[in-house]
Design an enzyme around this catalytic site. Structure first.
Site, PDB file in Angstrom:
ATOM      1  CB  THR A  26      -0.980   0.024   1.194  1.00 35.77           C
ATOM      2  OG1 THR A  26      -0.274  -0.317   2.386  1.00 35.77           O
ATOM      3  CG2 THR A  26      -2.110  -0.950   0.990  1.00 35.77           C
ATOM      4  CG  HIS A 121      -2.839 -15.275  -3.626  1.00 33.25           C
ATOM      5  ND1 HIS A 121      -3.425 -14.348  -2.808  1.00 33.25           N
ATOM      6  CD2 HIS A 121      -3.055 -16.472  -3.024  1.00 33.25           C
ATOM      7  CE1 HIS A 121      -3.961 -14.951  -1.759  1.00 33.25           C
ATOM      8  NE2 HIS A 121      -3.748 -16.239  -1.860  1.00 33.25           N
TER       9      HIS A 121
END
Ligand code: ZN
Length: 251
Positions: A26, A121
């Protein structure tokens, strides 16, 4: 001071496994999914883009997905202090592996050895054909989108192409999963950073590490289901606390 104590633990660890989630990226301008400002919190429909069945059945959704991939903030993002701290930990000879839920490649771009980064992922730098399983680079396929193919098909079999990331309803890569479990079972300290620990199997890796006798340290802004199991929980911003911890390690 909890951070001092964790720094001392790091200093006596020689096989740290870092489990990283969206919170690590982030600071690089890549929004997380489930946080208060997350993509799925603000726009529940966005989750459909990451659902395999919807992607396969809905050509309009695929066209939208390719546009979103073109505009993804990761292409212009740069690694931050949290990524760099893990590079330092590796240079200090303390890092066993980074198991990451992130698909943005920022650990490798920061300088972490690719062979130590386990992307459970998947990666947005590659494209996979859902028909034949063939792989190509994201750059090549995005060039086709830019050249006027809104939903490019596989050049070998005509199948549907998708970023080589794990969508909802899609099986994980077995080799990556095994490597992640090995990294959790073989570490002496598991550092879970910027992950809500709500998605399995990433969350289960905390139990694997703890069950193997490793210390568990969680660095996350908000509470996780594993805070009680952890030896220490740090709430400070990742970009501040991680470099400070690694500095306590020395070389
Ligand atoms: Zn194909």
């Amino acid at each position: 001071m909890t951070a001092q104590r964790v720094g001392a633990w790091l200093a006596e660890s020689w096989a740290v496994t870092a489990l990283t989630g969206a919170g690590v990226s982030t600071d690089s301008g890549i929004p997380d999914f489930r946080g208060p400002d997350g993509v799925w919190t603000r726009d529940p429909q966005a989750a459909r883009l990451s659902t395999l069945q919807a992607y396969v059945e809905d050509p309009a959704l695929r066209r939208l997905a390719w546009q979103r991939r073109r505009e993804h903030p990761a292409w212009s993002a740069v690694p931050n202090a949290g990524h760099r701290a893990l590079v330092e930990l590796e240079r200090a000879g303390r890092l066993l592996a980074i198991v990451t839920q992130n698909i943005d490649g920022l650990h490798q771009r920061a300088g972490s050895s690719p062979e130590r980064v386990i992307e459970i992922h998947g990666t947005m730098y590659e494209v996979e054909c859902l028909g034949c399983g063939g792989r190509t680079t994201m750059r090549e396929v995005l060039d086709r989108v830019a050249a006027g193919e809104p939903d490019p098909a596989c050049r070998d079999c005509g199948g549907i192409l998708k970023s080589a990331t794990i969508s909802f309803g899609q099986a994980m890569d077995g080799a990556s999963l095994r490597a992640a479990i090995d990294a959790a079972a073989g570490c002496d300290l598991l550092l879970a950073i910027g992950t809500s620990l709500t998605v399995h199997p990433a969350a289960a890796l905390v139990e694997v590490a703890a069950g193997s006798g490793a210390r568990v340290v969680i660095v996350n802004a908000s509470p996780t289901p594993y805070d009680d199991l952890a030896d220490a929980v740090l709430r400070e911003p990742i970009g501040e606390v991680l470099p400070a911890l690694v500095q306590l390690v020395g070389t």
